[in-house]
Motif scaffolding. Structure first.
Motif, PDB file in Angstrom:
ATOM      1  N   PHE A 155      43.384  66.139 -23.259  1.00  0.00           N
ATOM      2  CA  PHE A 155      42.831  66.495 -24.436  1.00  0.00           C
ATOM      3  C   PHE A 155      42.479  67.363 -23.524  1.00  0.00           C
ATOM      4  O   PHE A 155      41.515  68.491 -23.593  1.00  0.00           O
ATOM      5  N   GLU A 156      41.179  66.625 -22.951  1.00  0.00           N
ATOM      6  CA  GLU A 156      40.551  67.700 -22.025  1.00  0.00           C
ATOM      7  C   GLU A 156      41.125  68.755 -20.731  1.00  0.00           C
ATOM      8  O   GLU A 156      40.447  69.880 -21.003  1.00  0.00           O
ATOM      9  N   ASN A 157      41.912  68.455 -20.613  1.00  0.00           N
ATOM     10  CA  ASN A 157      43.120  69.184 -19.656  1.00  0.00           C
ATOM     11  C   ASN A 157      43.412  70.705 -20.623  1.00  0.00           C
ATOM     12  O   ASN A 157      43.623  71.658 -20.264  1.00  0.00           O
ATOM     13  N   PHE A 158      43.371  70.000 -21.727  1.00  0.00           N
ATOM     14  CA  PHE A 158      43.625  71.133 -22.797  1.00  0.00           C
ATOM     15  C   PHE A 158      42.752  72.363 -23.002  1.00  0.00           C
ATOM     16  O   PHE A 158      42.995  73.163 -23.725  1.00  0.00           O
ATOM     17  N   ALA A 159      41.534  72.083 -23.302  1.00  0.00           N
ATOM     18  CA  ALA A 159      40.333  72.312 -23.489  1.00  0.00           C
ATOM     19  C   ALA A 159      39.914  73.383 -22.692  1.00  0.00           C
ATOM     20  O   ALA A 159      40.052  74.712 -22.338  1.00  0.00           O
ATOM     21  N   GLU A 160      40.109  73.069 -21.651  1.00  0.00           N
ATOM     22  CA  GLU A 160      40.075  73.869 -19.909  1.00  0.00           C
ATOM     23  C   GLU A 160      41.280  74.326 -19.933  1.00  0.00           C
ATOM     24  O   GLU A 160      40.910  75.824 -19.741  1.00  0.00           O
ATOM     25  N   ALA A 161      42.678  74.176 -20.327  1.00  0.00           N
ATOM     26  CA  ALA A 161      43.008  75.199 -20.186  1.00  0.00           C
ATOM     27  C   ALA A 161      43.075  76.382 -21.083  1.00  0.00           C
ATOM     28  O   ALA A 161      43.437  77.424 -20.323  1.00  0.00           O
ATOM     29  N   ALA A 162      42.939  76.086 -21.928  1.00  0.00           N
ATOM     30  CA  ALA A 162      42.717  77.120 -23.031  1.00  0.00           C
ATOM     31  C   ALA A 162      41.446  77.981 -23.138  1.00  0.00           C
ATOM     32  O   ALA A 162      41.807  79.530 -23.524  1.00  0.00           O
ATOM     33  N   ASP A 163      40.609  77.232 -22.301  1.00  0.00           N
ATOM     34  CA  ASP A 163      39.185  78.303 -22.398  1.00  0.00           C
ATOM     35  C   ASP A 163      40.104  79.421 -21.122  1.00  0.00           C
ATOM     36  O   ASP A 163      39.722  80.596 -20.657  1.00  0.00           O
ATOM     37  N   ALA A 164      40.669  79.107 -20.147  1.00  0.00           N
ATOM     38  CA  ALA A 164      41.764  79.889 -19.493  1.00  0.00           C
ATOM     39  C   ALA A 164      42.729  80.615 -19.478  1.00  0.00           C
ATOM     40  O   ALA A 164      42.370  81.265 -18.744  1.00  0.00           O
ATOM     41  N   GLY A 165      42.853  80.524 -20.447  1.00  0.00           N
ATOM     42  CA  GLY A 165      44.218  81.577 -21.130  1.00  0.00           C
ATOM     43  C   GLY A 165      45.193  80.684 -21.079  1.00  0.00           C
ATOM     44  O   GLY A 165      46.111  81.966 -21.197  1.00  0.00           O
ATOM     45  N   LEU A 166      45.351  79.602 -20.716  1.00  0.00           N
ATOM     46  CA  LEU A 166      47.066  78.803 -20.189  1.00  0.00           C
ATOM     47  C   LEU A 166      47.870  78.371 -21.589  1.00  0.00           C
ATOM     48  O   LEU A 166      48.941  78.856 -21.524  1.00  0.00           O
ATOM     49  N   HIS A 167      47.240  78.427 -22.753  1.00  0.00           N
ATOM     50  CA  HIS A 167      48.131  78.597 -23.935  1.00  0.00           C
ATOM     51  C   HIS A 167      48.734  79.715 -24.724  1.00  0.00           C
ATOM     52  O   HIS A 167      49.018  79.560 -25.234  1.00  0.00           O
ATOM     53  N   PHE A 224      49.290  91.064 -28.865  1.00  0.00           N
ATOM     54  CA  PHE A 224      48.972  90.099 -29.384  1.00  0.00           C
ATOM     55  C   PHE A 224      47.924  89.461 -28.667  1.00  0.00           C
ATOM     56  O   PHE A 224      46.867  87.941 -29.073  1.00  0.00           O
ATOM     57  N   GLY A 225      47.446  89.841 -27.402  1.00  0.00           N
ATOM     58  CA  GLY A 225      46.766  89.453 -26.145  1.00  0.00           C
ATOM     59  C   GLY A 225      47.329  88.330 -25.809  1.00  0.00           C
ATOM     60  O   GLY A 225      46.091  87.470 -24.647  1.00  0.00           O
ATOM     61  N   GLY A 226      48.574  88.530 -25.370  1.00  0.00           N
ATOM     62  CA  GLY A 226      49.024  87.130 -24.815  1.00  0.00           C
ATOM     63  C   GLY A 226      49.095  87.995 -23.146  1.00  0.00           C
ATOM     64  O   GLY A 226      48.972  88.991 -22.792  1.00  0.00           O
ATOM     65  N   SER A 227      50.251  87.289 -22.395  1.00  0.00           N
ATOM     66  CA  SER A 227      49.983  87.488 -20.919  1.00  0.00           C
ATOM     67  C   SER A 227      51.934  88.458 -20.872  1.00  0.00           C
ATOM     68  O   SER A 227      51.651  88.654 -19.713  1.00  0.00           O
ATOM     69  N   GLY A 228      52.224  88.139 -22.070  1.00  0.00           N
ATOM     70  CA  GLY A 228      53.528  89.130 -21.957  1.00  0.00           C
ATOM     71  C   GLY A 228      54.868  88.086 -21.532  1.00  0.00           C
ATOM     72  O   GLY A 228      55.925  89.088 -21.054  1.00  0.00           O
ATOM     73  N   TYR A 229      54.859  86.725 -20.999  1.00  0.00           N
ATOM     74  CA  TYR A 229      55.562  86.285 -19.607  1.00  0.00           C
ATOM     75  C   TYR A 229      56.397  85.507 -20.473  1.00  0.00           C
ATOM     76  O   TYR A 229      56.358  85.775 -22.051  1.00  0.00           O
ATOM     77  N   VAL A 258      47.243  82.407 -30.056  1.00  0.00           N
ATOM     78  CA  VAL A 258      46.182  82.504 -29.107  1.00  0.00           C
ATOM     79  C   VAL A 258      44.959  82.300 -29.411  1.00  0.00           C
ATOM     80  O   VAL A 258      43.833  82.133 -28.482  1.00  0.00           O
ATOM     81  N   ASP A 259      44.383  82.259 -30.775  1.00  0.00           N
ATOM     82  CA  ASP A 259      42.819  81.827 -30.672  1.00  0.00           C
ATOM     83  C   ASP A 259      43.131  80.187 -30.701  1.00  0.00           C
ATOM     84  O   ASP A 259      42.009  79.793 -31.163  1.00  0.00           O
ATOM     85  N   GLY A 260      43.679  79.783 -30.185  1.00  0.00           N
ATOM     86  CA  GLY A 260      43.977  77.953 -30.076  1.00  0.00           C
ATOM     87  C   GLY A 260      45.089  77.047 -30.679  1.00  0.00           C
ATOM     88  O   GLY A 260      44.805  75.824 -30.683  1.00  0.00           O
ATOM     89  N   ALA A 320      50.395  65.888 -30.501  1.00  0.00           N
ATOM     90  CA  ALA A 320      49.225  65.122 -30.430  1.00  0.00           C
ATOM     91  C   ALA A 320      48.063  65.409 -30.679  1.00  0.00           C
ATOM     92  O   ALA A 320      47.185  66.233 -31.324  1.00  0.00           O
ATOM     93  N   ILE A 321      48.465  67.249 -30.347  1.00  0.00           N
ATOM     94  CA  ILE A 321      47.742  68.204 -30.574  1.00  0.00           C
ATOM     95  C   ILE A 321      47.669  69.308 -31.626  1.00  0.00           C
ATOM     96  O   ILE A 321      46.600  70.178 -32.030  1.00  0.00           O
ATOM     97  N   ALA A 322      49.121  70.000 -31.587  1.00  0.00           N
ATOM     98  CA  ALA A 322      49.769  70.746 -32.382  1.00  0.00           C
ATOM     99  C   ALA A 322      48.565  71.068 -33.301  1.00  0.00           C
ATOM    100  O   ALA A 322      48.507  70.022 -34.766  1.00  0.00           O
ATOM    101  N   THR A 323      49.336  71.778 -33.394  1.00  0.00           N
ATOM    102  CA  THR A 323      48.806  73.058 -35.598  1.00  0.00           C
ATOM    103  C   THR A 323      50.169  72.679 -35.651  1.00  0.00           C
ATOM    104  O   THR A 323      49.765  72.499 -37.668  1.00  0.00           O
TER     105      THR A 323
END
Length: 411
Positions: A43-55, A63-68, A122-124, A168-171
């Motif tokens: 969970f900590e990794n995912f929180a930090e990854a989301a802060d860095a835009g990796l989600h 839509f605010g993504g990177s388009g990969y 994009v919002d998490g 485990a963390i999905a919406t």
């Protein structure tokens, strides 16, 4: 939706994203052992990854993504995945699954669906992708049987899925299922986007594995779950018939990153021991490892460049399967052989090599190598090759490779 509307120029920000990963990576690596031992979701990794835009890497730029993982923009995605896996293959695989699910919604969704789901993602809001029906406490052959039953305003789903990474963390649970009909399963398959807190959804406590333990890729049971029409993404058979993408290069990228991490640990350990670094035999074996990594990475880069150019999907996927084979060989052989070079002390849990080996052995079984290389033999024998017509993790399979290839060619 046509691919032309999704075409995106290569992102100039890949190097910046990799740099952010290298800032987070040492923390991911430091948590690996504890997460594996519990096991627990990162969970900590995912929180930090989301802060860095990796989600939001595979969300379209608008839509605010990177388009990969969209036309013209593949290479950077695999570079990012490789670097994530270098630090922690578990976290990399989870982010890979989420981003691929995002990319599926982006490609197959209607305009209304994209406008509904993608801003939330994009919002998490994280996504799991549920395709497998190989259940951990059973020993039968896997068959995809999950079907949607038509009711007023939508569908009902009663099914069980396995290996639900990110659940485990999905919406959202992006469920691979078929609508009712007489056509083969793959021709009827759509993506049902189920909200995890929907009545009738149950996450199973069944994740006790040799490796990849912190992915917590549990089973999920669906009991008469209602899914509105607005949450059915894609036309029946659209994944096979109208989407040239596969997952092969992404898995190869993860394996190469994990193999590089093992290699660097082995090389650092050897460099601190004069008896090891002074041995010609040890140096020769280390050099062979280095060459394996170079070969696998060069194949990945070449295949990704073909994807960026929009080359024929069947021909490109054949190269992707070759790349997967080389990447698997590297990630399986390098940690294993490393123990022969380093000796018994390298087995101590204070070192990461044991977990790296367990994770590699578990993760590479996601796509069994014999099923992949048999498809290459089928091609070499003059019977053709179809990106979506062979048995493997990118395709809902029915029958033998030859039967699948012939059926797809005649579609």
């Amino acid at each position: 939706m046509t691919t032309a509307t999704l075409a995106t120029p290569p992102s100039p920000a890949t190097s910046e994203t990799v740099a952010r990963i290298d800032e987070l990576g040492p923390q991911f690596r430091a948590r690996m052992r504890s997460l594996d031992a519990q096991p627990a979701f990162p969970f900590e990794n995912f929180a930090e990854a989301a802060d860095a835009g990796l989600h939001r890497l595979c969300a379209p730029v608008e839509f605010g993504g990177s388009g990969y993982w969209l036309p013209g923009n593949y290479s950077g995605w695999y570079e990012i995945l490789e670097r994530l896996a270098y630090w922690d293959t578990n976290t990399a695989q989870l982010l890979q699954v989420h981003n691929h699910a995002t990319g599926i919604i982006a490609w197959h969704g209607t305009e209304e669906q994209r406008n509904h789901f993608l801003p939330k993602i994009v919002d998490g809001a994280f996504c799991a992708s549920l395709g497998s029906e190989a259940h951990l406490y059973e020993n039968g052959a896997e068959r995809l049987t999950s079907e949607l039953t038509r009711v007023a305003g939508g569908y009902r789903l009663t099914a069980r899925k396995g290996f639900a990474s990110v659940a485990a963390i999905a919406t959202y649970l992006v469920v691979w299922a078929a609508v009712e009909g007489e056509d083969p399963y793959a021709k009827r398959m759509v993506f049902a986007v189920v909200e995890k807190d929907s009545p009738g959804v149950e996450l199973l406590d069944d994740w006790q594995m040799l490796g990849m333990r912190s992915t917590i890729s549990c089973g999920v049971k669906f009991t008469d779950v209602f899914i509105p029409d607005t949450h059915i993404v894609g036309a029946p058979g659209g994944w096979v018939d109208h989407d040239p993408r596969t997952f092969s290069c992404a898995y190869a990228a993860n394996h190469i990153g994990a193999a590089q991490a093992a290699f660097d640990f082995i090389a650092d350990y050897i460099s601190e021991r004069d008896d090891l670094s002074g041995s010609e035999v040890v140096r020769v074996r280390l050099g062979r490892m280095d060459a394996k990594l170079f070969a696998a990475r060069a194949c990945l880069q070449a295949t990704a460049a073909r994807l960026d150019r929009g080359d024929d999907p069947d021909s490109v996927e054949a190269d992707a399967v070759r790349t997967m084979h080389l990447a698997k060989d590297a990630v399986l052989s390098i940690p294993y052989e490393g123990f022969d070079l380093l000796g018994a002390r390298a087995c101590h849990e204070r070192y990461p090599l044991g977990q790296m080996m367990r994770d590699a052995r578990t993760f590479t079984l996601h796509f069994r190598d014999d099923l992949y290389v048999e498809r290459l033999a089928h091609l070499a024998l003059g019977h053709g090759f179809s990106a979506k017509g062979g048995r493997g993790g990118s395709t809902p399979f029915e029958g033998t490779t030859a039967e699948l290839g012939q059926a797809h060619a005649g579609a």
